[in-house]
Design a protein around this motif. Structure first.
Motif, PDB file in Angstrom:
ATOM      1  N   SER A 152       0.822  -1.208   0.000  1.00  0.00           N
ATOM      2  CA  SER A 152       0.000   0.000   0.000  1.00  0.00           C
ATOM      3  C   SER A 152       0.854   1.255   0.000  1.00  0.00           C
ATOM      4  O   SER A 152       1.957   1.275   0.545  1.00  0.00           O
ATOM      5  CB  SER A 152      -0.956   0.001   1.189  1.00  0.00           C
ATOM      6  N   PHE A 199      -9.200   5.919 -12.861  1.00  0.00           N
ATOM      7  CA  PHE A 199      -8.189   4.915 -12.534  1.00  0.00           C
ATOM      8  C   PHE A 199      -8.286   3.818 -13.586  1.00  0.00           C
ATOM      9  O   PHE A 199      -9.384   3.329 -13.870  1.00  0.00           O
ATOM     10  CB  PHE A 199      -8.453   4.304 -11.152  1.00  0.00           C
ATOM     11  N   LEU A 255      -7.323  -4.726  -5.858  1.00  0.00           N
ATOM     12  CA  LEU A 255      -6.929  -3.519  -5.141  1.00  0.00           C
ATOM     13  C   LEU A 255      -8.149  -2.839  -4.573  1.00  0.00           C
ATOM     14  O   LEU A 255      -9.269  -3.023  -5.037  1.00  0.00           O
ATOM     15  CB  LEU A 255      -6.121  -2.577  -6.027  1.00  0.00           C
ATOM     16  N   TYR A 256      -7.911  -2.069  -3.526  1.00  0.00           N
ATOM     17  CA  TYR A 256      -8.955  -1.245  -2.933  1.00  0.00           C
ATOM     18  C   TYR A 256      -8.332   0.042  -2.437  1.00  0.00           C
ATOM     19  O   TYR A 256      -7.126   0.145  -2.271  1.00  0.00           O
ATOM     20  CB  TYR A 256      -9.710  -1.981  -1.818  1.00  0.00           C
ATOM     21  N   VAL A 257      -9.187   1.048  -2.221  1.00  0.00           N
ATOM     22  CA  VAL A 257      -8.737   2.348  -1.736  1.00  0.00           C
ATOM     23  C   VAL A 257      -9.440   2.611  -0.416  1.00  0.00           C
ATOM     24  O   VAL A 257     -10.620   2.284  -0.247  1.00  0.00           O
ATOM     25  CB  VAL A 257      -9.049   3.461  -2.757  1.00  0.00           C
ATOM     26  N   TYR A 262      -5.385   9.426   0.303  1.00  0.00           N
ATOM     27  CA  TYR A 262      -6.068   8.143   0.292  1.00  0.00           C
ATOM     28  C   TYR A 262      -5.027   7.051   0.088  1.00  0.00           C
ATOM     29  O   TYR A 262      -3.987   7.271  -0.501  1.00  0.00           O
ATOM     30  CB  TYR A 262      -7.106   8.096  -0.836  1.00  0.00           C
ATOM     31  N   ILE A 308      -3.951   3.458  -1.488  1.00  0.00           N
ATOM     32  CA  ILE A 308      -4.211   2.411  -2.467  1.00  0.00           C
ATOM     33  C   ILE A 308      -3.562   1.136  -1.957  1.00  0.00           C
ATOM     34  O   ILE A 308      -2.382   1.136  -1.598  1.00  0.00           O
ATOM     35  CB  ILE A 308      -3.642   2.777  -3.850  1.00  0.00           C
ATOM     36  N   TRP A 346      -3.657   6.739 -12.960  1.00  0.00           N
ATOM     37  CA  TRP A 346      -4.796   7.571 -12.625  1.00  0.00           C
ATOM     38  C   TRP A 346      -4.490   9.006 -13.038  1.00  0.00           C
ATOM     39  O   TRP A 346      -3.345   9.425 -13.099  1.00  0.00           O
ATOM     40  CB  TRP A 346      -5.157   7.489 -11.149  1.00  0.00           C
TER      41      TRP A 346
END
Length: 134
Positions: free
Chosen positions: A50, A63, A76-78, A104, A106, A121
């Motif tokens: 991350s 993105f 993946l997540y944010v 944020y 990632i 992005w």
């Protein structure tokens, strides 16, 4: 004296090698290439990698994820600074408009993933059905 030297070396080792990442990357690496690109290529990636990025309030970001998977799985997540997960990327592209300017995080999640990926992005004026506001 030896006891204190050993303790200092141990603390330095821990700070350098354990930077909040919980992963094992074999035969490659994951890195942030430019301000808007993450790149990973490896023989195997298992765990979580991350990094934080700053997104501005009211700006729509697109993105785009491209991945080459020989085996395993990569997702993946944010999440926001409170570690609240607000989107997971399930498609190859996603539009996101933050409601607040902040950093944020990632998070890339690998499960014995063999291959490579690129995440790009950028700010965009175009919107579609995959848009998320946070």
């Amino acid at each position: 004296m030896f006891k204190y030297s050993f303790l200092i070396v141990l603390i330095a080792f821990l700070l350098i090698n354990f930077n909040g990442q919980e992963n094992q990357i074999v035969g490659g690496r994951i890195k942030k290439e430019r301000s808007e690109v993450f790149f990973g290529e490896y023989d195997s990636f298992t765990g979580r990698y991350s990094r934080s990025i700053k997104l501005k309030k009211g700006v729509t970001y697109v993105f785009r994820l491209s991945k080459n998977t020989k085996s395993g799985d990569l997702s993946l997540y944010v999440e926001d600074p409170r570690r609240t997960r607000f989107f997971e990327m399930t498609n190859n592209s996603l539009y996101l408009t933050p409601e607040r300017t902040r950093r944020y995080r990632i998070n890339f999640i690998g499960s014995e993933h063999k291959g490579s990926f690129q995440l790009h992005w950028k700010s965009s004026v175009q919107r579609d059905d995959n848009e998320t506001s946070v």
